[in-house]
Each structure stands twice: as structure tokens, then as C-alpha cells.
Design a protein around this motif. Structure first.
Motif, PDB file in Angstrom:
ATOM      1  N   ALA A  62       5.649  17.302 -18.699  1.00 42.67           N
ATOM      2  CA  ALA A  62       5.681  17.338 -17.231  1.00 42.67           C
ATOM      3  C   ALA A  62       4.295  17.538 -16.638  1.00 42.67           C
ATOM      4  O   ALA A  62       3.980  16.991 -15.578  1.00 42.67           O
ATOM      5  N   VAL A  63       3.452  18.295 -17.318  1.00 46.30           N
ATOM      6  CA  VAL A  63       2.088  18.531 -16.821  1.00 46.30           C
ATOM      7  C   VAL A  63       1.283  17.235 -16.877  1.00 46.30           C
ATOM      8  O   VAL A  63       0.535  16.920 -15.947  1.00 46.30           O
ATOM      9  N   VAL A  64       1.449  16.470 -17.957  1.00 46.16           N
ATOM     10  CA  VAL A  64       0.735  15.193 -18.082  1.00 46.16           C
ATOM     11  C   VAL A  64       1.175  14.242 -16.967  1.00 46.16           C
ATOM     12  O   VAL A  64       0.352  13.588 -16.324  1.00 46.16           O
ATOM     13  N   VAL A  65       2.478  14.176 -16.717  1.00 46.18           N
ATOM     14  CA  VAL A  65       2.995  13.309 -15.651  1.00 46.18           C
ATOM     15  C   VAL A  65       2.450  13.753 -14.302  1.00 46.18           C
ATOM     16  O   VAL A  65       2.014  12.946 -13.482  1.00 46.18           O
ATOM     17  N   ARG A  66       2.447  15.053 -14.081  1.00 46.00           N
ATOM     18  CA  ARG A  66       2.040  15.616 -12.790  1.00 46.00           C
ATOM     19  C   ARG A  66       0.530  15.569 -12.558  1.00 46.00           C
ATOM     20  O   ARG A  66       0.077  15.641 -11.420  1.00 46.00           O
ATOM     21  N   ALA A  67      -0.248  15.426 -13.631  1.00 43.51           N
ATOM     22  CA  ALA A  67      -1.710  15.504 -13.525  1.00 43.51           C
ATOM     23  C   ALA A  67      -2.281  14.470 -12.558  1.00 43.51           C
ATOM     24  O   ALA A  67      -3.270  14.738 -11.868  1.00 43.51           O
ATOM     25  N   GLY A  68      -1.689  13.290 -12.507  1.00 40.54           N
ATOM     26  CA  GLY A  68      -2.210  12.250 -11.621  1.00 40.54           C
ATOM     27  C   GLY A  68      -1.685  12.312 -10.204  1.00 40.54           C
ATOM     28  O   GLY A  68      -2.192  11.607  -9.320  1.00 40.54           O
ATOM     29  N   ALA A  69      -0.664  13.138  -9.967  1.00 41.20           N
ATOM     30  CA  ALA A  69      -0.009  13.144  -8.656  1.00 41.20           C
ATOM     31  C   ALA A  69      -0.956  13.584  -7.538  1.00 41.20           C
ATOM     32  O   ALA A  69      -1.087  12.884  -6.523  1.00 41.20           O
ATOM     33  N   ALA A  70      -1.618  14.713  -7.699  1.00 39.48           N
ATOM     34  CA  ALA A  70      -2.484  15.235  -6.629  1.00 39.48           C
ATOM     35  C   ALA A  70      -3.673  14.330  -6.333  1.00 39.48           C
ATOM     36  O   ALA A  70      -3.924  14.011  -5.165  1.00 39.48           O
ATOM     37  N   PRO A  71      -4.445  13.870  -7.355  1.00 42.15           N
ATOM     38  CA  PRO A  71      -5.570  12.994  -7.020  1.00 42.15           C
ATOM     39  C   PRO A  71      -5.139  11.685  -6.371  1.00 42.15           C
ATOM     40  O   PRO A  71      -5.797  11.203  -5.449  1.00 42.15           O
ATOM     41  N   MET A  72      -4.025  11.101  -6.826  1.00 40.86           N
ATOM     42  CA  MET A  72      -3.557   9.862  -6.197  1.00 40.86           C
ATOM     43  C   MET A  72      -3.120  10.108  -4.758  1.00 40.86           C
ATOM     44  O   MET A  72      -3.412   9.324  -3.856  1.00 40.86           O
ATOM     45  N   TRP A  73      -2.400  11.212  -4.551  1.00 39.14           N
ATOM     46  CA  TRP A  73      -1.942  11.554  -3.212  1.00 39.14           C
ATOM     47  C   TRP A  73      -3.120  11.731  -2.260  1.00 39.14           C
ATOM     48  O   TRP A  73      -3.168  11.106  -1.198  1.00 39.14           O
ATOM     49  N   TRP A  74      -4.091  12.564  -2.647  1.00 39.46           N
ATOM     50  CA  TRP A  74      -5.195  12.870  -1.736  1.00 39.46           C
ATOM     51  C   TRP A  74      -6.134  11.685  -1.549  1.00 39.46           C
ATOM     52  O   TRP A  74      -6.623  11.446  -0.432  1.00 39.46           O
ATOM     53  N   CYS A  75      -6.382  10.927  -2.611  1.00 41.93           N
ATOM     54  CA  CYS A  75      -7.190   9.700  -2.455  1.00 41.93           C
ATOM     55  C   CYS A  75      -6.491   8.733  -1.510  1.00 41.93           C
ATOM     56  O   CYS A  75      -7.127   8.103  -0.651  1.00 41.93           O
ATOM     57  N   GLY A  76      -5.172   8.621  -1.650  1.00 42.47           N
ATOM     58  CA  GLY A  76      -4.407   7.740  -0.775  1.00 42.47           C
ATOM     59  C   GLY A  76      -4.422   8.198   0.676  1.00 42.47           C
ATOM     60  O   GLY A  76      -4.590   7.388   1.594  1.00 42.47           O
ATOM     61  N   VAL A  77      -4.259   9.498   0.887  1.00 39.29           N
ATOM     62  CA  VAL A  77      -4.257  10.035   2.257  1.00 39.29           C
ATOM     63  C   VAL A  77      -5.615   9.821   2.915  1.00 39.29           C
ATOM     64  O   VAL A  77      -5.705   9.400   4.082  1.00 39.29           O
ATOM     65  N   VAL A  78      -6.691  10.100   2.174  1.00 38.72           N
ATOM     66  CA  VAL A  78      -8.043   9.903   2.731  1.00 38.72           C
ATOM     67  C   VAL A  78      -8.281   8.428   3.028  1.00 38.72           C
ATOM     68  O   VAL A  78      -8.782   8.066   4.102  1.00 38.72           O
ATOM     69  N   ALA A  79      -7.909   7.543   2.078  1.00 37.99           N
ATOM     70  CA  ALA A  79      -8.099   6.107   2.292  1.00 37.99           C
ATOM     71  C   ALA A  79      -7.279   5.611   3.481  1.00 37.99           C
ATOM     72  O   ALA A  79      -7.757   4.789   4.270  1.00 37.99           O
ATOM     73  N   ALA A  80      -6.051   6.125   3.630  1.00 38.75           N
ATOM     74  CA  ALA A  80      -5.222   5.726   4.768  1.00 38.75           C
ATOM     75  C   ALA A  80      -5.819   6.228   6.075  1.00 38.75           C
ATOM     76  O   ALA A  80      -5.827   5.509   7.091  1.00 38.75           O
ATOM     77  N   GLY A  81      -6.356   7.457   6.063  1.00 41.17           N
ATOM     78  CA  GLY A  81      -6.989   8.003   7.262  1.00 41.17           C
ATOM     79  C   GLY A  81      -8.215   7.225   7.681  1.00 41.17           C
ATOM     80  O   GLY A  81      -8.415   6.944   8.875  1.00 41.17           O
ATOM     81  N   VAL A  82      -9.031   6.852   6.708  1.00 43.47           N
ATOM     82  CA  VAL A  82     -10.217   6.041   7.008  1.00 43.47           C
ATOM     83  C   VAL A  82      -9.795   4.644   7.464  1.00 43.47           C
ATOM     84  O   VAL A  82     -10.348   4.073   8.405  1.00 43.47           O
ATOM     85  N   GLY A  83      -8.781   4.100   6.790  1.00 41.17           N
ATOM     86  CA  GLY A  83      -8.319   2.750   7.097  1.00 41.17           C
ATOM     87  C   GLY A  83      -7.782   2.590   8.503  1.00 41.17           C
ATOM     88  O   GLY A  83      -7.942   1.542   9.123  1.00 41.17           O
ATOM     89  N   VAL A  84      -7.151   3.648   9.021  1.00 40.69           N
ATOM     90  CA  VAL A  84      -6.561   3.546  10.358  1.00 40.69           C
ATOM     91  C   VAL A  84      -7.633   3.470  11.448  1.00 40.69           C
ATOM     92  O   VAL A  84      -7.350   3.092  12.581  1.00 40.69           O
ATOM     93  N   LEU A  85      -8.878   3.782  11.097  1.00 38.15           N
ATOM     94  CA  LEU A  85      -9.974   3.699  12.063  1.00 38.15           C
ATOM     95  C   LEU A  85     -10.423   2.260  12.306  1.00 38.15           C
ATOM     96  O   LEU A  85     -11.116   1.986  13.286  1.00 38.15           O
ATOM     97  N   THR A  86     -10.050   1.353  11.389  1.00 35.72           N
ATOM     98  CA  THR A  86     -10.442  -0.045  11.552  1.00 35.72           C
ATOM     99  C   THR A  86      -9.228  -0.881  11.960  1.00 35.72           C
ATOM    100  O   THR A  86      -8.119  -0.617  11.495  1.00 35.72           O
ATOM    101  N   PRO A  87      -9.419  -1.885  12.824  1.00 40.44           N
ATOM    102  CA  PRO A  87      -8.267  -2.703  13.236  1.00 40.44           C
ATOM    103  C   PRO A  87      -7.771  -3.633  12.129  1.00 40.44           C
ATOM    104  O   PRO A  87      -6.600  -3.959  12.066  1.00 40.44           O
ATOM    105  N   GLY A  88      -8.665  -4.036  11.208  1.00 34.29           N
ATOM    106  CA  GLY A  88      -8.271  -4.943  10.128  1.00 34.29           C
ATOM    107  C   GLY A  88      -7.851  -6.302  10.657  1.00 34.29           C
ATOM    108  O   GLY A  88      -7.969  -6.597  11.841  1.00 34.29           O
ATOM    109  N   LEU A  89      -7.343  -7.140   9.766  1.00 30.67           N
ATOM    110  CA  LEU A  89      -6.898  -8.482  10.148  1.00 30.67           C
ATOM    111  C   LEU A  89      -5.528  -8.465  10.807  1.00 30.67           C
ATOM    112  O   LEU A  89      -5.225  -9.301  11.652  1.00 30.67           O
ATOM    113  N   THR A  90      -4.699  -7.516  10.419  1.00 30.22           N
ATOM    114  CA  THR A  90      -3.318  -7.484  10.914  1.00 30.22           C
ATOM    115  C   THR A  90      -3.145  -6.615  12.154  1.00 30.22           C
ATOM    116  O   THR A  90      -2.128  -6.713  12.827  1.00 30.22           O
ATOM    117  N   GLY A  91      -4.118  -5.746  12.431  1.00 33.50           N
ATOM    118  CA  GLY A  91      -3.946  -4.753  13.487  1.00 33.50           C
ATOM    119  C   GLY A  91      -3.390  -3.468  12.906  1.00 33.50           C
ATOM    120  O   GLY A  91      -2.739  -3.478  11.852  1.00 33.50           O
TER     121      GLY A  91
END
Length: 195
Positions: free
Chosen positions: A12-41
Motif C-alpha cells: 500500500a505504501v508503494v501504491v500511495r507513494a506516487g499519489a501526493a506528487p501527482m496530485w500536487w503537480c497536477g493541481v499546480v499545473a492546472a492552476g497555472v494553466g487556467v491563467l492562459t486562454p489556450g486554444l479552446t478557452g
């Protein structure tokens, strides 16, 4: 390892080891991404990202459950010479081994924001949420069966740190009080350790 003992890491620890870094990298990337309009809006990007989050969480959380169940059925008791790896060591080893993949995933999520704002970040965060959900599912099974699941460290090393990979032949089991991680791979509370 003395007298034929093996180094064992909590599944369970091995499975869980990637959860936090993926979550926080994703949240930061989504937060930065929302600042740009992108191609789709922004609106379409965020809605697409929300759908991707749900799909990624479901696929990641459900993937491999049959294999985990099969390996969990034939659990052999850990021997007295086996060495139980600390939770912090398992997490640190997994994250060191996957740091470049995590960085590439983060950069990919940021780059995807040029097309659809936040979508790549929410996809990555969904993978993290799915891993957390899978670890919680393993924890429920550990409580039901009153056994903690462990995997040999050398088998993990052979297959990129996957606790249900082809190199893994079987799990070992201990009582639920063994090690420094609770069922599901979370840190044990100090009150539980003192009891």
C-alpha cells in the motif's frame, strides 16, 4: 539480509507513494494553466479537465485490482529474518526512482494548457487521486483479512517499482501491528503506536 531473510516493502505504501506528487503537480499545473486562454478557452479547458480527472481517477484506481487480489490470496507469512522497510524509506525510494517521470508529466501537463487550459493538470491530479483511492482499497482488504501485505524489494527493483508487476510472484504477510504504516499505507498515528 541474514539467514535468507528478504527486504520487504509495504504494498500500500508503494501504491500511495506516487499519489501526493501527482496530485500536487497536477493541481499546480492546472492552476497555472487556467491563467492562459489556450486554444479552446478556459471554460472548455476546465470542463474537459474535470472529465479527464474523473476518468483518470477511475482508471488508475481500478487498474490491476484483479492482480492485487490474486497476489493477496496466496500470502505467505513473513519470516523472522525478513527486514520490514520503513514507510519513509519506501516512499523516498519510489519517488527518487520516478522523479524524472514526474517532472516530464508535470511539464507535459503545463504544455497541454496551451491547447486546453487546466486539462493536463487535472488529468495528472486524477491519476494521483486514483492511486490514493487504490491504496485505500488495499487498506480495507488488509483490515478485512487482518494482514498487512508486503512485497520483496528486489522484485520491486526489477519492474520499475510496480507492486503488482510481472516480476512479483507473491506477497508476504504480517499482523496489522507490524511496521510503521497503517493499513492503506498512511502514517500510523502516535497514539496508535503508543497503545
Amino acid at each position: 539480509m541474514a539467514r535468507g531473510g528478504q527486504g520487504l516493502a509495504r504494498v500500500a505504501v508503494v501504491v500511495r507513494a506516487g499519489a501526493a506528487p501527482m496530485w500536487w503537480c497536477g493541481v499546480v499545473a492546472a492552476g497555472v494553466g487556467v491563467l492562459t486562454p489556450g486554444l479552446t478557452g478556459r471554460r472548455i479547458g476546465v470542463l474537459a479537465g474535470a472529465a479527464l480527472f474523473i476518468v483518470a481517477a477511475a482508471l488508475t484506481g481500478l487498474r490491476g485490482r484483479r492482480r492485487f487480489t490474486e497476489l493477496g490470496r496466496g500470502v505467505a507469512r513473513a519470516g523472522k529474518h525478513d527486514v520490514l522497510q520503513d514507510r519513509a524509506v519506501t516512499v523516498r525510494t519510489w519517488r527518487r526512482g520516478h522523479r524524472w517521470w514526474l517532472l516530464l508529466a508535470f511539464l507535459g501537463a503545463l504544455a497541454a494548457s496551451l491547447a486546453a487550459p487546466s486539462a493536463g493538470g487535472l488529468l495528472l491530479a486524477g491519476c494521483g487521486a486514483g492511486l490514493h483511492w487504490k491504496a485505500a482499497w488495499i487498506g480495507r482488504r488488509e483490515r478485512e483479512n487482518d494482514v498487512l501485505l508486503w512485497v520483496r524489494v528486489d522484485w520491486l527493483d526489477r519492474h520499475g517499482g510496480r507492486p503488482a508487476g510481472k516480476a512479483v510472484k507473491a506477497y508476504r504477510g504480517t499482523g496489522v501491528a507490524a511496521g510503521d504504516a497503517a493499513p492503506g499505507g498512511a502514517r500510523r498515528r502516535t497514539a496508535a503506536l503508543a497503545a
